[in-house]
Scaffold this motif. Sequence first.
Motif, PDB file in Angstrom:
ATOM      1  N   ILE A  40      63.530  31.583  58.599  1.00  0.00           N
ATOM      2  CA  ILE A  40      62.901  32.864  58.914  1.00  0.00           C
ATOM      3  C   ILE A  40      63.437  33.463  60.216  1.00  0.00           C
ATOM      4  O   ILE A  40      63.587  34.678  60.329  1.00  0.00           O
ATOM      5  N   TYR A  41      63.759  32.631  61.192  1.00  0.00           N
ATOM      6  CA  TYR A  41      64.241  33.140  62.474  1.00  0.00           C
ATOM      7  C   TYR A  41      65.648  33.706  62.334  1.00  0.00           C
ATOM      8  O   TYR A  41      65.945  34.782  62.853  1.00  0.00           O
ATOM      9  N   LEU A  42      66.491  32.995  61.629  1.00  0.00           N
ATOM     10  CA  LEU A  42      67.835  33.493  61.383  1.00  0.00           C
ATOM     11  C   LEU A  42      67.756  34.761  60.533  1.00  0.00           C
ATOM     12  O   LEU A  42      68.498  35.718  60.766  1.00  0.00           O
ATOM     13  N   ALA A  43      66.853  34.786  59.572  1.00  0.00           N
ATOM     14  CA  ALA A  43      66.680  35.960  58.708  1.00  0.00           C
ATOM     15  C   ALA A  43      66.292  37.187  59.530  1.00  0.00           C
ATOM     16  O   ALA A  43      66.839  38.274  59.344  1.00  0.00           O
ATOM     17  N   GLU A  44      65.353  37.011  60.436  1.00  0.00           N
ATOM     18  CA  GLU A  44      64.933  38.134  61.287  1.00  0.00           C
ATOM     19  C   GLU A  44      66.081  38.622  62.154  1.00  0.00           C
ATOM     20  O   GLU A  44      66.300  39.834  62.298  1.00  0.00           O
ATOM     21  N   ASP A  45      66.827  37.692  62.750  1.00  0.00           N
ATOM     22  CA  ASP A  45      67.982  38.073  63.568  1.00  0.00           C
ATOM     23  C   ASP A  45      69.027  38.806  62.740  1.00  0.00           C
ATOM     24  O   ASP A  45      69.598  39.804  63.181  1.00  0.00           O
ATOM     25  N   ALA A  46      69.279  38.310  61.542  1.00  0.00           N
ATOM     26  CA  ALA A  46      70.286  38.923  60.676  1.00  0.00           C
ATOM     27  C   ALA A  46      69.880  40.340  60.274  1.00  0.00           C
ATOM     28  O   ALA A  46      70.706  41.255  60.290  1.00  0.00           O
ATOM     29  N   VAL A  47      68.613  40.524  59.925  1.00  0.00           N
ATOM     30  CA  VAL A  47      68.156  41.854  59.530  1.00  0.00           C
ATOM     31  C   VAL A  47      68.226  42.816  60.714  1.00  0.00           C
ATOM     32  O   VAL A  47      68.674  43.959  60.574  1.00  0.00           O
ATOM     33  N   GLN A  48      67.833  42.357  61.870  1.00  0.00           N
ATOM     34  CA  GLN A  48      67.911  43.221  63.050  1.00  0.00           C
ATOM     35  C   GLN A  48      69.360  43.597  63.358  1.00  0.00           C
ATOM     36  O   GLN A  48      69.662  44.756  63.660  1.00  0.00           O
ATOM     37  N   SER A  49      70.258  42.640  63.255  1.00  0.00           N
ATOM     38  CA  SER A  49      71.685  42.924  63.475  1.00  0.00           C
ATOM     39  C   SER A  49      72.213  43.880  62.417  1.00  0.00           C
ATOM     40  O   SER A  49      73.001  44.778  62.721  1.00  0.00           O
ATOM     41  N   ALA A  50      71.788  43.679  61.175  1.00  0.00           N
ATOM     42  CA  ALA A  50      72.233  44.564  60.086  1.00  0.00           C
ATOM     43  C   ALA A  50      71.734  45.992  60.315  1.00  0.00           C
ATOM     44  O   ALA A  50      72.484  46.953  60.106  1.00  0.00           O
ATOM     45  N   LEU A  51      70.492  46.136  60.760  1.00  0.00           N
ATOM     46  CA  LEU A  51      69.956  47.471  61.020  1.00  0.00           C
ATOM     47  C   LEU A  51      70.646  48.117  62.217  1.00  0.00           C
ATOM     48  O   LEU A  51      70.857  49.331  62.234  1.00  0.00           O
ATOM     49  N   LEU A  52      71.033  47.314  63.191  1.00  0.00           N
ATOM     50  CA  LEU A  52      71.805  47.838  64.317  1.00  0.00           C
ATOM     51  C   LEU A  52      73.169  48.334  63.829  1.00  0.00           C
ATOM     52  O   LEU A  52      73.622  49.419  64.209  1.00  0.00           O
ATOM     53  N   LYS A  53      73.811  47.549  62.953  1.00  0.00           N
ATOM     54  CA  LYS A  53      75.085  47.987  62.375  1.00  0.00           C
ATOM     55  C   LYS A  53      74.899  49.249  61.541  1.00  0.00           C
ATOM     56  O   LYS A  53      75.751  50.131  61.539  1.00  0.00           O
ATOM     57  N   LEU A  54      73.777  49.332  60.846  1.00  0.00           N
ATOM     58  CA  LEU A  54      73.489  50.524  60.058  1.00  0.00           C
ATOM     59  C   LEU A  54      73.416  51.754  60.963  1.00  0.00           C
ATOM     60  O   LEU A  54      73.938  52.813  60.613  1.00  0.00           O
ATOM     61  N   SER A  55      72.797  51.593  62.130  1.00  0.00           N
ATOM     62  CA  SER A  55      72.684  52.733  63.050  1.00  0.00           C
ATOM     63  C   SER A  55      74.054  53.233  63.493  1.00  0.00           C
ATOM     64  O   SER A  55      74.236  54.418  63.732  1.00  0.00           O
ATOM     65  N   LYS A  56      75.017  52.327  63.563  1.00  0.00           N
ATOM     66  CA  LYS A  56      76.365  52.695  64.006  1.00  0.00           C
ATOM     67  C   LYS A  56      77.247  53.195  62.865  1.00  0.00           C
ATOM     68  O   LYS A  56      78.249  53.848  63.113  1.00  0.00           O
ATOM     69  N   THR A  57      76.871  52.857  61.623  1.00  0.00           N
ATOM     70  CA  THR A  57      77.742  53.188  60.501  1.00  0.00           C
ATOM     71  C   THR A  57      77.137  54.174  59.509  1.00  0.00           C
ATOM     72  O   THR A  57      77.812  54.565  58.556  1.00  0.00           O
ATOM     73  N   ILE A  58      75.898  54.583  59.721  1.00  0.00           N
ATOM     74  CA  ILE A  58      75.238  55.446  58.734  1.00  0.00           C
ATOM     75  C   ILE A  58      75.984  56.764  58.542  1.00  0.00           C
ATOM     76  O   ILE A  58      75.966  57.336  57.458  1.00  0.00           O
ATOM     77  N   SER A  59      76.665  57.222  59.571  1.00  0.00           N
ATOM     78  CA  SER A  59      77.410  58.480  59.444  1.00  0.00           C
ATOM     79  C   SER A  59      78.571  58.360  58.452  1.00  0.00           C
ATOM     80  O   SER A  59      79.044  59.360  57.920  1.00  0.00           O
ATOM     81  N   LYS A  60      79.019  57.138  58.182  1.00  0.00           N
ATOM     82  CA  LYS A  60      80.122  56.914  57.243  1.00  0.00           C
ATOM     83  C   LYS A  60      79.665  56.900  55.791  1.00  0.00           C
ATOM     84  O   LYS A  60      80.494  56.952  54.889  1.00  0.00           O
ATOM     85  N   LEU A  61      78.369  56.824  55.575  1.00  0.00           N
ATOM     86  CA  LEU A  61      77.823  56.787  54.220  1.00  0.00           C
ATOM     87  C   LEU A  61      77.938  58.173  53.607  1.00  0.00           C
ATOM     88  O   LEU A  61      77.304  59.121  54.054  1.00  0.00           O
ATOM     89  N   ARG A  62      78.769  58.292  52.579  1.00  0.00           N
ATOM     90  CA  ARG A  62      79.018  59.607  51.970  1.00  0.00           C
ATOM     91  C   ARG A  62      77.947  60.010  50.977  1.00  0.00           C
ATOM     92  O   ARG A  62      77.643  61.178  50.824  1.00  0.00           O
ATOM     93  N   ASP A  63      77.374  59.037  50.282  1.00  0.00           N
ATOM     94  CA  ASP A  63      76.367  59.318  49.267  1.00  0.00           C
ATOM     95  C   ASP A  63      75.036  58.716  49.700  1.00  0.00           C
ATOM     96  O   ASP A  63      74.871  57.495  49.673  1.00  0.00           O
ATOM     97  N   PRO A  64      74.071  59.538  50.094  1.00  0.00           N
ATOM     98  CA  PRO A  64      72.771  59.009  50.526  1.00  0.00           C
ATOM     99  C   PRO A  64      72.089  58.132  49.475  1.00  0.00           C
ATOM    100  O   PRO A  64      71.307  57.259  49.816  1.00  0.00           O
TER     101      PRO A  64
END
Length: 170
Positions: free
Chosen positions: A45-69
Amino acid sequence: MSIQQAQVELWVLEAQSGDSKAFSELCQHFYPSAISFSIKLCGDIYLAEDAVQSALLKLSKTISKLRDPAAINTWVFKLVRWQVLYMLKLQNRYRSMEDTEPLYSEDQLEQYDLAKAIAALPDIEGQVICLFYLAQLELNEVAAVLEIPTGTVKSRLFRARARLKQALQT
């Protein structure tokens, strides 16, 4: 398209325009199902929480690249999957689910037979169940997240349902 999916796509467009409130809504929307999927992937669960938080941080940096919402579901779960696998590799923690500590006490698992049955599924079948039923992704989205053909997703979903049915009938 459901109203909820339309709302998610609107949040994507607003987040791409720099609206931090819309991005926060996206994170709140995806967090519960992303955590469930992440836990199934790593069993921690701890690794899962860290991974999701990191993934959401990456999403914040890459969401502009998503062409199809409309592709946001696949995008988020791929980010989560990649982040979990990366963190496991970094920590040299590849191990089977049988070797992990249970996430729930035995008393809690007895109350939740379905949760117990899902946890007992082989990794890939559990991932397919989590993505298809809990995260409510389409078959093609599950295939994209797991990077396998749609036909393989169908067969694993069929096999997982049969195992769940058998486990719940005993």
